[in-house]
Design a protein around this motif. Structure first.
Motif, PDB file in Angstrom:
ATOM      1  N   ASN A  35     -33.186  -6.276  34.754  1.00  7.05           N
ATOM      2  CA  ASN A  35     -32.554  -7.563  35.005  1.00  7.05           C
ATOM      3  C   ASN A  35     -33.662  -8.558  35.291  1.00  7.05           C
ATOM      4  N   ASN A  48     -26.099  -2.611  25.148  1.00  6.35           N
ATOM      5  CA  ASN A  48     -26.624  -3.467  26.208  1.00  6.35           C
ATOM      6  C   ASN A  48     -28.066  -3.838  25.886  1.00  6.35           C
ATOM      7  N   ARG A  49     -28.307  -5.100  25.558  1.00  4.31           N
ATOM      8  CA  ARG A  49     -29.659  -5.523  25.175  1.00  4.31           C
ATOM      9  C   ARG A  49     -30.623  -5.529  26.346  1.00  4.31           C
ATOM     10  N   TRP A  50     -30.128  -5.411  27.566  1.00  2.00           N
ATOM     11  CA  TRP A  50     -31.008  -5.284  28.731  1.00  2.00           C
ATOM     12  C   TRP A  50     -31.568  -3.868  28.852  1.00  2.00           C
ATOM     13  N   GLN A  52     -32.689  -2.367  25.771  1.00  2.36           N
ATOM     14  CA  GLN A  52     -33.347  -2.167  24.477  1.00  2.36           C
ATOM     15  C   GLN A  52     -34.794  -2.659  24.520  1.00  2.36           C
ATOM     16  N   GLN A  65     -34.035  -8.391  25.090  1.00  3.03           N
ATOM     17  CA  GLN A  65     -33.160  -9.434  25.607  1.00  3.03           C
ATOM     18  C   GLN A  65     -33.935 -10.694  25.982  1.00  3.03           C
ATOM     19  N   GLN A  66     -35.086 -10.536  26.604  1.00  3.94           N
ATOM     20  CA  GLN A  66     -35.847 -11.681  27.103  1.00  3.94           C
ATOM     21  C   GLN A  66     -37.171 -11.898  26.390  1.00  3.94           C
TER      22      GLN A  66
END
Length: 221
Positions: A35, A48-50, A52, A65-66
């Motif tokens: 996160n 869930n791309r958090w 990957q 994700q980021q």
């Protein structure tokens, strides 16, 4: 609601996954979950791309994700370290160790990725190691487990995603040129059409048209 809707939605979510992989604890069958503050270990979820990740060309682990990379919260501590995300330029590199299969740790010193409750940490453990796997979709779109270690294909694929500085500068100049051409074209068009001054405020500066061009080309808002 029609059950087919849920089936289609789930199928779309699976098929729309990128080339990322989950980092799964071999024994506990749980995965790294990031996160904006810390990195945890929890139930694996491929949608869930958090969860990957991908290996960068520099041996760093980047969250899709980021676009940030896995690193330590306090790299100067002598005890275990919790993990967080930061810009990849300043993040630490990772590598596989030969002490046992699936042993993943920092590249610059022998500190290893471990699960401590719900936290993901690194620690200079010399007795008990944790093994990690790469959990991803295979060629038939079914989940498979592979070695967590980076491959040559990882490096080659992600090298293509990162433009060198010279290409980035060319893209920036191209955007500026398009913006100026757009600005001048609209000015000439409005002069020829003799539009009212109320609409003239729509054309302000090349900077505004740079933003407009970026929205057209890159879908930015």
């Amino acid at each position: 609601m029609d059950i087919r809707f849920f089936i289609l939605a789930f199928t779309h979510a699976i098929l729309s996954l990128s080339d990322g992989f989950l980092i799964m604890h071999d024994r506990k069958q749980q995965c790294l979950l990031a996160n904006s503050v810390k990195v945890l270990v929890g139930t694996c979820n491929m949608t869930n791309r958090w969860q990957q990740w991908e290996w960068t060309e520099q041996g760093k682990l980047r969250l899709l994700q980021q676009g940030q990379c896995l690193t330590l919260v306090n790299p100067t501590s002598l005890h275990f370290h919790t993990l967080t995300l930061q810009d990849c330029a300043g993040a630490l590199r990772w590598k596989c160790y030969d002490d046992q299969p699936g042993l993943l740790g920092l590249a610059h010193q022998k500190m290893y990725l471990k699960k401590m409750g719900y936290l993901a940490i690194v620690k200079a453990e010399t007795k008990y190691y944790d093994s990690w796997l790469r959990y991803q979709l295979g060629e038939n779109r079914k989940p498979v487990t592979l070695s967590i270690c980076p491959t040559q294909e990882d490096y080659q694929a992600n090298a293509l995603k990162e433009d060198p500085p010279s290409i980035q500068r060319k893209k920036a100049r191209w955007q500026d040129n398009v913006a100026i051409i757009s600005y001048v074209s609209i000015k000439v068009f409005k002069m020829n059409k003799n539009l009212s001054s109320n609409n003239e405020q729509d054309v302000k500066s090349p900077a505004m048209w740079t933003e407009y061009t970026q929205q057209l080309v890159y879908g930015r808002k």
